[in-house]
Write a protein that holds these residues in place. Structure first.
Motif, PDB file in Angstrom:
ATOM      1  N   VAL A  57      14.232  10.319   5.570  1.00 29.65           N
ATOM      2  CA  VAL A  57      12.978  11.883   5.159  1.00 29.65           C
ATOM      3  C   VAL A  57      11.320  11.610   5.560  1.00 29.65           C
ATOM      4  CG1 VAL A  57      14.919  12.771   5.432  1.00 29.65           C
ATOM      5  CG2 VAL A  57      13.354  12.757   3.116  1.00 29.65           C
ATOM      6  N   GLY A  58      10.571  10.181   5.204  1.00 20.67           N
ATOM      7  CA  GLY A  58       9.845   9.935   5.209  1.00 20.67           C
ATOM      8  C   GLY A  58       9.233   8.476   4.436  1.00 20.67           C
ATOM      9  N   SER A  59       7.987   8.677   3.788  1.00 18.67           N
ATOM     10  CA  SER A  59       7.590   7.998   3.075  1.00 18.67           C
ATOM     11  C   SER A  59       6.502   8.322   1.583  1.00 18.67           C
ATOM     12  CB  SER A  59       6.854   6.782   3.178  1.00 18.67           C
ATOM     13  OG  SER A  59       6.400   5.660   2.771  1.00 18.67           O
ATOM     14  N   ALA A  60       6.575   7.980   0.384  1.00 17.91           N
ATOM     15  CA  ALA A  60       5.938   8.423  -0.639  1.00 17.91           C
ATOM     16  C   ALA A  60       4.848   8.431  -0.670  1.00 17.91           C
ATOM     17  CB  ALA A  60       6.841   7.979  -2.151  1.00 17.91           C
ATOM     18  N   LEU A  61       4.415   7.227   0.279  1.00 12.63           N
ATOM     19  CA  LEU A  61       3.199   6.795   0.839  1.00 12.63           C
ATOM     20  C   LEU A  61       2.161   7.667   2.038  1.00 12.63           C
ATOM     21  CD1 LEU A  61       3.578   2.223   0.165  1.00 12.63           C
ATOM     22  CD2 LEU A  61       3.260   4.548  -1.299  1.00 12.63           C
ATOM     23  N   ILE A  62       3.156   8.380   2.442  1.00 11.47           N
ATOM     24  CA  ILE A  62       2.233   8.673   3.823  1.00 11.47           C
ATOM     25  C   ILE A  62       2.894  10.188   3.827  1.00 11.47           C
ATOM     26  CG2 ILE A  62       2.226   8.976   6.290  1.00 11.47           C
ATOM     27  CD1 ILE A  62       3.276   6.110   6.345  1.00 11.47           C
ATOM     28  N   GLY A  63       1.864  11.396   4.187  1.00  9.03           N
ATOM     29  CA  GLY A  63       1.975  12.417   3.759  1.00  9.03           C
ATOM     30  C   GLY A  63       2.667  13.065   4.463  1.00  9.03           C
ATOM     31  N   GLN A  64       3.045  14.205   5.070  1.00  6.87           N
ATOM     32  CA  GLN A  64       3.310  14.679   6.008  1.00  6.87           C
ATOM     33  C   GLN A  64       3.139  16.004   5.802  1.00  6.87           C
ATOM     34  OE1 GLN A  64       8.166  15.471   6.051  1.00  6.87           O
ATOM     35  NE2 GLN A  64       7.725  13.280   5.178  1.00  6.87           N
ATOM     36  N   SER A  65       3.148  17.268   7.036  1.00  7.54           N
ATOM     37  CA  SER A  65       2.709  18.695   7.218  1.00  7.54           C
ATOM     38  C   SER A  65       4.138  19.633   6.974  1.00  7.54           C
ATOM     39  CB  SER A  65       2.310  19.279   8.335  1.00  7.54           C
ATOM     40  OG  SER A  65       0.790  18.305   8.448  1.00  7.54           O
ATOM     41  N   SER A  83      -5.277  17.349   7.090  1.00  8.24           N
ATOM     42  CA  SER A  83      -5.262  15.969   8.040  1.00  8.24           C
ATOM     43  C   SER A  83      -5.929  15.249   8.988  1.00  8.24           C
ATOM     44  CB  SER A  83      -3.967  15.098   8.114  1.00  8.24           C
ATOM     45  OG  SER A  83      -3.808  13.802   8.366  1.00  8.24           O
ATOM     46  N   ALA A  84      -6.779  14.541   8.934  1.00  9.57           N
ATOM     47  CA  ALA A  84      -8.041  14.658   9.882  1.00  9.57           C
ATOM     48  C   ALA A  84      -7.323  13.605  11.415  1.00  9.57           C
ATOM     49  CB  ALA A  84      -9.429  14.359   9.905  1.00  9.57           C
ATOM     50  N   ALA A  85      -5.510  13.049  10.450  1.00 13.40           N
ATOM     51  CA  ALA A  85      -5.235  11.765  11.394  1.00 13.40           C
ATOM     52  C   ALA A  85      -4.313  12.544  12.663  1.00 13.40           C
ATOM     53  CB  ALA A  85      -4.171  10.942  11.329  1.00 13.40           C
ATOM     54  N   GLY A  86      -5.063  11.923  13.641  1.00  9.22           N
ATOM     55  CA  GLY A  86      -4.343  12.827  15.194  1.00  9.22           C
ATOM     56  C   GLY A  86      -4.247  14.579  14.707  1.00  9.22           C
ATOM     57  N   ASP A  87      -2.738  14.184  15.592  1.00 11.41           N
ATOM     58  CA  ASP A  87      -2.975  15.690  15.190  1.00 11.41           C
ATOM     59  C   ASP A  87      -1.853  16.017  13.884  1.00 11.41           C
ATOM     60  OD1 ASP A  87      -3.308  16.277  17.679  1.00 11.41           O
ATOM     61  OD2 ASP A  87      -1.141  15.773  18.094  1.00 11.41           O
ATOM     62  N   THR A  94      -4.903   6.949  11.937  1.00  9.61           N
ATOM     63  CA  THR A  94      -5.001   7.171  10.192  1.00  9.61           C
ATOM     64  C   THR A  94      -7.248   6.957  10.478  1.00  9.61           C
ATOM     65  OG1 THR A  94      -5.150   5.993   8.000  1.00  9.61           O
ATOM     66  CG2 THR A  94      -5.048   4.512   9.870  1.00  9.61           C
ATOM     67  N   ALA A  95      -7.268   8.287   9.947  1.00 12.29           N
ATOM     68  CA  ALA A  95      -8.773   8.111  10.147  1.00 12.29           C
ATOM     69  C   ALA A  95      -9.109   9.033   9.426  1.00 12.29           C
ATOM     70  CB  ALA A  95      -9.244   8.115  11.369  1.00 12.29           C
ATOM     71  N   ALA A  96      -9.892   8.996   9.300  1.00 11.06           N
ATOM     72  CA  ALA A  96     -10.657  10.644   8.381  1.00 11.06           C
ATOM     73  C   ALA A  96     -11.908  11.262   9.701  1.00 11.06           C
ATOM     74  CB  ALA A  96     -12.390   9.991   7.491  1.00 11.06           C
ATOM     75  N   SER A 208      -8.159  13.638   3.545  1.00 13.50           N
ATOM     76  CA  SER A 208      -8.378  12.357   2.517  1.00 13.50           C
ATOM     77  C   SER A 208      -9.559  11.317   3.883  1.00 13.50           C
ATOM     78  CB  SER A 208      -7.145  11.936   1.848  1.00 13.50           C
ATOM     79  OG  SER A 208      -6.369  11.743   3.498  1.00 13.50           O
ATOM     80  N   GLY A 209      -9.672  10.834   2.944  1.00 10.88           N
ATOM     81  CA  GLY A 209     -10.523   9.598   4.048  1.00 10.88           C
ATOM     82  C   GLY A 209      -9.627   8.491   4.978  1.00 10.88           C
ATOM     83  N   SER A 210      -8.242   8.347   4.853  1.00 10.50           N
ATOM     84  CA  SER A 210      -6.946   8.360   5.681  1.00 10.50           C
ATOM     85  C   SER A 210      -6.568   8.816   6.797  1.00 10.50           C
ATOM     86  CB  SER A 210      -6.221   7.808   4.371  1.00 10.50           C
ATOM     87  OG  SER A 210      -5.123   8.691   4.140  1.00 10.50           O
ATOM     88  N   GLY A 211      -6.609  10.086   6.534  1.00  7.76           N
ATOM     89  CA  GLY A 211      -5.479  11.315   6.113  1.00  7.76           C
ATOM     90  C   GLY A 211      -4.306  11.311   6.397  1.00  7.76           C
TER      91      GLY A 211
END
Length: 272
Positions: A57-65, A83-87, A94-96, A208-211
């Motif tokens: 269902v996801g990764s503990a290292l990557i957030g989700q909405s 998050s500023a990463a894409g949508d 990944t970006a700010a 965040s800086g990575s989004g």
């Protein structure tokens, strides 16, 4: 070999070095590193994947909405930071936002960083039942910024027919901004306002800086706890206990701040 011209011997030696280094650095070392990682850090080496009912269902290292199809927060779940990463939380983008603290005036191309922060704070305040007010923000969730001209002042982020957040400034009448009018000649004046305490923490209104940050602050998690407990019909103390269980402490006891992994916390709520 000794009868070969020196330039050929040099090329042969270079080719041998290339082959040896290719085998060592391109084959042996990657296999060794992969083997050690799989043996000692299996879950982390495979992306810290999180499972539910046997499915990833996801990764503990990557957030989700945790929103519905219309982008509205699902009230039964803790919400991640913006998050500023894409949508939003797109690992391929990944970006700010690349917007800085001096980005305070909205343009036809997009909202300023200040207005984004103000709008998010207002929305979080409404969702959690607290004040979303913060310095330099208008009550309607825009950047409280004036352009001061010789004969008037303009609330540049409040397009007409909006009512300006203040009526006058240093004896000048404050007007709403007329679409298409150029106010660049005016002096830029941010207005701090009367907000003395801020209920909505910084990570609730900034990306965040990575989004891709999977964590939120303990303060933001505790702000959401009453709403989640109410929506799920759980005791507030039980929800706070889950927050504590999924809080990562400072690295080595002094680096960084305690953080709460949102995905893991929400899955623990589902299990409850």
């Amino acid at each position: 070999m000794d009868r070969m011209p020196s330039w050929i011997r040099q090329h042969v030696a270079a080719l041998r070095a290339l082959l040896v280094l290719t085998v060592v650095t391109g084959v042996i070392y990657p296999l060794l590193a992969t083997g050690v990682a799989q043996a000692l850090f299996h879950d982390k080496a495979n992306g810290s994947l999180v499972h539910k009912d046997g499915k990833v269902v996801g990764s503990a290292l990557i957030g989700q909405s945790f929103t519905d199809a219309d982008g509205n927060p699902v009230k039964e779940y803790f919400q991640s930071r913006p998050s500023a990463a894409g949508d939003g939380y797109d690992p391929t983008s990944t970006a700010a936002s690349n917007l800085g603290p001096e980005d305070i005036i909205d343009t036809p191309d997009g909202k300023s960083l200040l207005t984004q922060v103000c709008a998010r704070s207002k929305a979080v305040g409404e969702l959690e039942g607290v004040s979303g007010a913060r310095p330099y923000c208008t009550p309607d969730g825009l950047g409280a910024v004036l352009k001061v001209l010789p004969d008037r002042a303009v609330s540049v982020n409040q397009a007409c027919p909006a009512t300006p957040f203040i009526a006058t400034y240093q004896g000048l009448k404050v007007e709403c901004a007329q679409l298409g009018e150029d106010y660049s000649a005016g002096r830029t004046v941010p207005i701090r306002g009367n907000a003395t305490t801020v209920a909505v923490p910084p990570d609730a209104v900034t990306a965040s800086g990575s989004g891709l940050d999977p964590d939120i602050s303990v303060a933001y998690a505790e702000l959401q706890a009453p709403r989640v407990a109410r929506e799920r019909g759980l005791p507030l103390d039980r929800v706070k206990a889950l927050i504590a269980e999924h809080t990562t402490r400072r690295t080595l006891g002094f680096m960084g701040e305690p953080a709460v992994n949102v995905l893991e916390l929400n899955l623990a709520l589902d299990r409850s």
